[in-house]
Scaffold this motif. Structure first.
Motif, PDB file in Angstrom:
ATOM      1  N   TRP A 110       0.937  -1.068  -0.001  1.00  0.00           N
ATOM      2  CA  TRP A 110      -0.021  -0.094  -0.065  1.00  0.00           C
ATOM      3  C   TRP A 110       0.895   1.414  -0.036  1.00  0.00           C
ATOM      4  O   TRP A 110       1.802   1.222   0.720  1.00  0.00           O
ATOM      5  CB  TRP A 110      -0.785   0.072   1.465  1.00  0.00           C
ATOM      6  CG  TRP A 110      -1.765  -1.100   1.446  1.00  0.00           C
ATOM      7  CD1 TRP A 110      -1.588  -2.058   2.480  1.00  0.00           C
ATOM      8  CD2 TRP A 110      -2.906  -1.325   0.692  1.00  0.00           C
ATOM      9  NE1 TRP A 110      -2.759  -2.867   2.303  1.00  0.00           N
ATOM     10  CE2 TRP A 110      -3.419  -2.632   1.404  1.00  0.00           C
ATOM     11  CE3 TRP A 110      -3.568  -1.000  -0.463  1.00  0.00           C
ATOM     12  CZ2 TRP A 110      -4.479  -3.191   0.811  1.00  0.00           C
ATOM     13  CZ3 TRP A 110      -4.662  -1.656  -0.901  1.00  0.00           C
ATOM     14  CH2 TRP A 110      -5.174  -2.638  -0.425  1.00  0.00           C
ATOM     15  N   THR A 111       0.488   2.345  -0.846  1.00  0.00           N
ATOM     16  CA  THR A 111       1.186   3.483  -0.596  1.00  0.00           C
ATOM     17  C   THR A 111       0.031   4.432  -0.277  1.00  0.00           C
ATOM     18  O   THR A 111      -1.035   4.498  -0.609  1.00  0.00           O
ATOM     19  CB  THR A 111       1.763   3.951  -1.645  1.00  0.00           C
ATOM     20  OG1 THR A 111       0.771   4.351  -2.961  1.00  0.00           O
ATOM     21  CG2 THR A 111       2.810   3.159  -2.322  1.00  0.00           C
ATOM     22  N   PHE A 112       0.630   5.591   0.492  1.00  0.00           N
ATOM     23  CA  PHE A 112      -0.626   6.684   1.117  1.00  0.00           C
ATOM     24  C   PHE A 112       0.118   7.973   0.996  1.00  0.00           C
ATOM     25  O   PHE A 112       1.247   8.191   1.360  1.00  0.00           O
ATOM     26  CB  PHE A 112      -0.929   6.283   2.630  1.00  0.00           C
ATOM     27  CG  PHE A 112      -1.477   5.002   3.075  1.00  0.00           C
ATOM     28  CD1 PHE A 112      -2.819   4.801   2.991  1.00  0.00           C
ATOM     29  CD2 PHE A 112      -0.676   3.901   3.297  1.00  0.00           C
ATOM     30  CE1 PHE A 112      -3.456   3.687   3.276  1.00  0.00           C
ATOM     31  CE2 PHE A 112      -1.287   2.397   3.579  1.00  0.00           C
ATOM     32  CZ  PHE A 112      -2.609   2.546   3.421  1.00  0.00           C
ATOM     33  N   ASP A 113      -0.894   8.789   0.722  1.00  0.00           N
ATOM     34  CA  ASP A 113      -0.414  10.201   0.365  1.00  0.00           C
ATOM     35  C   ASP A 113      -1.387  10.920   1.532  1.00  0.00           C
ATOM     36  O   ASP A 113      -2.443  10.643   1.606  1.00  0.00           O
ATOM     37  CB  ASP A 113      -0.661  10.558  -0.976  1.00  0.00           C
ATOM     38  CG  ASP A 113       0.153  10.021  -1.944  1.00  0.00           C
ATOM     39  OD1 ASP A 113       1.219   9.419  -1.604  1.00  0.00           O
ATOM     40  OD2 ASP A 113       0.116  10.349  -3.087  1.00  0.00           O
ATOM     41  N   ALA A 114      -0.845  12.279   1.885  1.00  0.00           N
ATOM     42  CA  ALA A 114      -1.575  12.983   2.676  1.00  0.00           C
ATOM     43  C   ALA A 114      -0.790  14.339   2.898  1.00  0.00           C
ATOM     44  O   ALA A 114       0.413  14.514   2.947  1.00  0.00           O
ATOM     45  CB  ALA A 114      -1.690  12.465   4.095  1.00  0.00           C
ATOM     46  N   GLN A 115      -1.870  15.248   3.117  1.00  0.00           N
ATOM     47  CA  GLN A 115      -1.336  16.494   3.541  1.00  0.00           C
ATOM     48  C   GLN A 115      -1.354  16.421   5.148  1.00  0.00           C
ATOM     49  O   GLN A 115      -2.249  15.984   5.884  1.00  0.00           O
ATOM     50  CB  GLN A 115      -2.281  17.794   3.330  1.00  0.00           C
ATOM     51  CG  GLN A 115      -2.208  18.068   1.688  1.00  0.00           C
ATOM     52  CD  GLN A 115      -1.094  18.951   1.357  1.00  0.00           C
ATOM     53  OE1 GLN A 115      -0.400  19.416   2.281  1.00  0.00           O
ATOM     54  NE2 GLN A 115      -0.872  18.845   0.257  1.00  0.00           N
ATOM     55  N   LEU A 116      -0.075  16.812   5.763  1.00  0.00           N
ATOM     56  CA  LEU A 116       0.143  16.843   7.129  1.00  0.00           C
ATOM     57  C   LEU A 116       0.137  18.161   7.790  1.00  0.00           C
ATOM     58  O   LEU A 116       0.888  18.991   7.562  1.00  0.00           O
ATOM     59  CB  LEU A 116       1.362  16.069   7.548  1.00  0.00           C
ATOM     60  CG  LEU A 116       1.703  15.823   9.092  1.00  0.00           C
ATOM     61  CD1 LEU A 116       2.819  14.544   9.196  1.00  0.00           C
ATOM     62  CD2 LEU A 116       2.258  17.039   9.667  1.00  0.00           C
ATOM     63  N   ALA A 153       3.626   8.476   9.668  1.00  0.00           N
ATOM     64  CA  ALA A 153       3.514   9.752   9.486  1.00  0.00           C
ATOM     65  C   ALA A 153       3.756  10.741  10.885  1.00  0.00           C
ATOM     66  O   ALA A 153       4.198  11.950  10.827  1.00  0.00           O
ATOM     67  CB  ALA A 153       1.790  10.257   9.030  1.00  0.00           C
ATOM     68  N   ARG A 154       3.401  10.102  12.100  1.00  0.00           N
ATOM     69  CA  ARG A 154       3.561  10.628  13.170  1.00  0.00           C
ATOM     70  C   ARG A 154       5.188  10.662  13.334  1.00  0.00           C
ATOM     71  O   ARG A 154       5.748  11.675  13.936  1.00  0.00           O
ATOM     72  CB  ARG A 154       3.287   9.707  14.384  1.00  0.00           C
ATOM     73  CG  ARG A 154       3.306  10.673  15.913  1.00  0.00           C
ATOM     74  CD  ARG A 154       2.508   9.794  16.865  1.00  0.00           C
ATOM     75  NE  ARG A 154       1.081  10.184  16.369  1.00  0.00           N
ATOM     76  CZ  ARG A 154       0.459  11.585  16.952  1.00  0.00           C
ATOM     77  NH1 ARG A 154       1.143  12.200  17.589  1.00  0.00           N
ATOM     78  NH2 ARG A 154      -0.858  11.506  16.411  1.00  0.00           N
TER      79      ARG A 154
END
Length: 373
Positions: free
Chosen positions: A165-171, A275-276
């Motif tokens: 799985w790959t995940f993208d996000a605005q943090l 992400a953390r």
């Protein structure tokens, strides 16, 4: 961004045979074509010019898009190690790629899977991978002779596409912490002889810090399968994701594809942990100074998307004294790693030979000393 109404026909294609002789067309690593091994006929793979499609994560987590971008896939489950593998209908070797146990074709079943959004095609072929494996085995000390015999047979090396799985996000996050600045003090002490000495001792002054950070997290890579055996070593699990191609099933021709066993929800939770960790690094960079302490982070992720991708690896499986061993070759870079058995008898006779050699040297030395008198 995807919608639940999207169809799967744009991503898949029917199986094709060679138009000249009817044999199977297989993907040729390092190219964008499938070829016939019998007559040499070649066909180009059409790659979607629109690039990858990132799927909106919230729709899938809420099961609104569970059937979007999915299709039926034929699967064989290994009862020995738990691997779920998709094998083309005309693939000749029906053995588990991880543990070499026979797979029973009558046990084949179908189930839904989220279609891959991208694939990193094999860049080296099976012959190159096999030669890499063979060279690695020949350099092993104390390897059993049976292992070296196995390395002479290419059927032990199989190409496998691994699911990730790959995940993208605005943090975005706010934080509190402390910035540490080093300073030095001169300290007097006495050495072991009682002489007075001085030395510089480093200390830290701490200052309160707080602030905001934000940025885009691109392609957090999360493993999507796990078995009792056959875990991919970290040394192997490094690919250049810039080489990803929009998914086309032709890239899978002639190879085994493993279905994900770690569900999207679980993969998402792991990506949030990553992400953390990224947020912590960004906070420390923002705090500056010589060292940092981060007391709290209030993190929020938005505009989250994901892809199911397939990454290439060659696997050689081998059984020795009832134990399974796996050897892995990265299908893009050729990097190799694996576990290996040791030959008890080779080590035993080497130790005996070393002892005899030492005894002989000592005997000759003593005899030389007696003769000198």
């Amino acid at each position: 961004m995807s919608t639940p109404e999207s169809t799967v026909q744009q991503h898949t294609e029917l199986k094709r045979s060679c138009i000249n002789c009817g044999a199977e067309l297989k993907y040729k690593p390092g190219t964008t074509s499938v070829t016939c091994e019998y007559c040499g006929h070649k066909e180009e793979i059409t790659v979607d010019p629109n690039g990858f499609e990132e799927l909106e994560l919230s729709l899938y987590l809420k099961e609104m898009g569970a059937q979007s971008h999915s299709e039926k896939i034929s699967m064989l489950h290994c009862k020995n190690c738990g691997a779920n593998q998709h094998i083309e209908e005309n693939y000749k070797s029906l053995h588990c790629v991880y543990c070499s146990m026979p797979l029973i074709v009558e046990d084949m079943y179908t189930e839904d899977w989220i279609l891959p959004g991208a694939v990193l095609p094999f860049q080296i072929d099976q012959k190159q991978s096999f030669q890499t494996f063979k060279k690695w085995v020949s350099g092993l000390w104390w390897a059993p002779n049976n292992l070296k015999k196995a390395s002479l047979d290419p059927q032990f090396t199989k190409g496998l596409y691994l699911p990730y799985w790959t995940f993208d996000a605005q943090l975005r996050a706010t934080y509190t912490g402390q910035r540490g600045v080093y300073y030095y003090e001169t300290q007097r002490y006495k050495d072991s002889k009682g002489n007075s000495r001085t030395r510089q001792v480093r200390k830290t002054r701490w200052y309160p810090a707080s602030g905001r950070i934000s940025g885009f997290i691109d392609d957090t890579l999360i493993k999507a399968s796990q078995q009792k055996t056959g875990r991919i070593p970290k040394k192997i699990a490094r690919w250049n994701l810039q080489k990803l191609q929009p998914f086309n099933s032709s890239f899978l021709r002639g190879f085994i594809t493993e279905k994900y066993t770690i569900p999207l929800q679980e993969g998402h939770l792991e990506s949030k942990e990553e992400a953390r960790r990224i947020a912590d690094r960004w906070c420390r960079r923002d705090i500056g100074g010589d060292t940092q302490r981060v007391s709290s982070i209030d993190m929020k992720l938005s505009e989250e998307t994901f892809k199911h991708i397939l990454l290439p690896v060659y696997v050689s499986s081998y059984r020795y004294n009832g134990k399974e061993y796996n050897f892995f070759v990265n299908g893009e870079t050729g990097t190799i790693s694996g576990s290996r058995p040791y030959s008890f008898w080779k080590i035993f006779f080497a130790v005996v030979f070393a002892i005899l050699l030492i005894v002989t040297i000592v005997f000759i030395a003593q005899a030389s000393e007696g003769a000198s008198y």
